[in-house]
Motif scaffolding. Structure first.
Motif, mmCIF file in Angstrom:
data_model
loop_
_atom_site.group_PDB
_atom_site.id
_atom_site.type_symbol
_atom_site.label_atom_id
_atom_site.label_comp_id
_atom_site.label_asym_id
_atom_site.label_seq_id
_atom_site.Cartn_x
_atom_site.Cartn_y
_atom_site.Cartn_z
ATOM 1 N N THR A 1 19.696 7.649 -2.708
ATOM 2 C CA THR A 1 19.681 7.448 -0.700
ATOM 3 C C THR A 1 18.203 6.474 -1.225
ATOM 4 N N CYS A 2 17.877 6.096 -0.096
ATOM 5 C CA CYS A 2 17.673 5.156 0.577
ATOM 6 C C CYS A 2 16.385 5.461 1.118
ATOM 7 N N VAL A 3 15.224 5.913 0.894
ATOM 8 C CA VAL A 3 13.869 6.162 2.911
ATOM 9 C C VAL A 3 13.228 5.763 2.741
ATOM 10 N N THR A 4 12.810 4.707 4.302
ATOM 11 C CA THR A 4 12.032 3.800 4.515
ATOM 12 C C THR A 4 11.130 4.306 5.666
ATOM 13 N N LEU A 5 9.925 3.697 5.800
ATOM 14 C CA LEU A 5 9.127 4.394 6.845
ATOM 15 C C LEU A 5 9.379 3.660 8.331
ATOM 16 N N GLY B 1 0.464 -1.669 0.175
ATOM 17 C CA GLY B 1 -0.182 0.349 0.090
ATOM 18 C C GLY B 1 0.553 1.100 -0.167
ATOM 19 N N CYS B 2 0.335 2.170 -0.610
ATOM 20 C CA CYS B 2 1.247 3.579 -0.502
ATOM 21 C C CYS B 2 1.789 4.029 0.977
ATOM 22 N N ASP B 3 1.484 3.461 1.718
ATOM 23 C CA ASP B 3 1.927 3.745 3.402
ATOM 24 C C ASP B 3 2.652 2.421 3.681
ATOM 25 N N ASP B 4 3.324 1.637 3.033
ATOM 26 C CA ASP B 4 4.116 0.855 3.437
ATOM 27 C C ASP B 4 5.420 0.710 4.240
ATOM 28 N N PRO B 5 4.835 0.359 4.703
ATOM 29 C CA PRO B 5 6.150 0.797 6.294
ATOM 30 C C PRO B 5 7.738 0.092 5.662
ATOM 31 N N ASP B 6 7.200 -0.962 5.080
ATOM 32 C CA ASP B 6 8.786 -1.809 4.848
ATOM 33 C C ASP B 6 9.367 -1.000 2.877
ATOM 34 N N PHE B 7 8.471 -0.334 2.188
ATOM 35 C CA PHE B 7 8.526 0.088 1.033
ATOM 36 C C PHE B 7 10.099 0.844 1.165
ATOM 37 N N SER B 8 10.790 1.090 0.034
ATOM 38 C CA SER B 8 12.045 1.536 0.065
ATOM 39 C C SER B 8 12.196 2.435 -1.130
ATOM 40 N N TYR B 9 12.079 3.804 -0.772
ATOM 41 C CA TYR B 9 11.578 5.096 -1.600
ATOM 42 C C TYR B 9 13.000 5.452 -2.094
ATOM 43 N N LEU C 1 4.604 11.865 0.728
ATOM 44 C CA LEU C 1 4.853 13.172 1.446
ATOM 45 C C LEU C 1 6.225 13.316 1.887
ATOM 46 N N PHE C 2 7.769 13.939 1.717
ATOM 47 C CA PHE C 2 8.980 13.998 2.538
ATOM 48 C C PHE C 2 8.821 15.415 3.181
ATOM 49 N N ASP C 3 9.306 15.707 4.331
ATOM 50 C CA ASP C 3 9.633 17.049 5.150
ATOM 51 C C ASP C 3 11.798 16.661 5.604
ATOM 52 N N CYS C 4 11.859 17.869 3.962
ATOM 53 C CA CYS C 4 13.333 17.854 3.592
ATOM 54 C C CYS C 4 13.864 19.068 4.464
ATOM 55 N N ARG C 5 14.872 18.751 5.032
ATOM 56 C CA ARG C 5 15.722 19.928 6.147
ATOM 57 C C ARG C 5 17.280 19.675 5.499
ATOM 58 N N PRO D 1 3.443 9.929 6.225
ATOM 59 C CA PRO D 1 2.270 9.099 5.762
ATOM 60 C C PRO D 1 0.789 9.476 5.420
ATOM 61 N N GLY D 2 -0.246 9.219 4.214
ATOM 62 C CA GLY D 2 -1.247 9.426 4.221
ATOM 63 C C GLY D 2 -1.530 10.620 3.635
ATOM 64 N N ARG D 3 -0.749 11.117 2.366
ATOM 65 C CA ARG D 3 -1.274 11.621 1.438
ATOM 66 C C ARG D 3 -1.249 10.723 -0.006
#
Length: 166
Positions: A48-52, A23-31, A105-109, A84-86
């Motif tokens: 770069t790999c980002v995962t929930l 699903g879209c909010d899959d906690p194991d999916f790697s972006y 959605l990614f909050d980037c700093r 998540p949630g978007r």
């Protein structure tokens, strides 16, 4: 704080509801994407790999983030926090209208995500309701035959955009 919305589209043939396997909010999916440093403008050589599921404590203050990474060129730290949630599956209707479906959605700093790479496992369903799982889109396309619907199914022309949102 700058938010970036990853959106995808593709040409879908006899398929709908394309999304990450869990699903879209899959906690194991790697972006996977390259990131650009907000200070020096250097773009990372590797994805770069980002995962929930992956969280680390912020070095200053309280809270967590999904990624802290140091720029190899200027040494500045940047963080990426997933929100998540978007996300929504890419439907045939959205695809045919030439629109993009929001994925994450990614909050980037300190970093800006650029050049998304379609990795990980995906799922979709045929117009007849046959479920296709463990779809590997790393080659840029997917083709199969839907026995129930007696028709070919295909995903091609994958595209992603990363838009700044408020």
């Amino acid at each position: 704080m700058v938010n970036y919305l990853l959106k995808i589209t593709a040409e879908l043939e006899n398929l709908t509801n394309l999304q990450p396997q869990g699903g879209c909010d899959d906690p194991d999916f790697s972006y996977l994407f390259k990131v650009k440093c907000g200070r020096c403008g250097e773009v990372s050589q590797k994805e770069t790999c980002v995962t929930l599921n992956d969280t680390v404590s912020l070095p200053v203050g309280k809270g967590t983030t999904n990624l802290i990474q140091k720029c190899k060129f200027c040494g500045r730290d940047g963080t990426i926090t997933m929100t998540p949630g978007r996300g929504q599956p890419l439907t045939l209707e959205t695809s045919e209208s030439g629109k993009y479906a929001p994925l994450m959605l990614f909050d980037c700093r300190g970093y800006e995500p650029v050049d998304y790479v379609f990795g990980g496992l995906w799922k979709a369903e045929s117009l007849e309701g046959t479920k296709f799982e463990n779809i590997d889109l790393s080659s840029g396309e997917f083709a199969e035959y839907d026995e129930k619907g007696e028709c070919p199914v295909m995903i091609s022309n994958l595209r992603a955009t990363i838009d700044m949102v408020k």
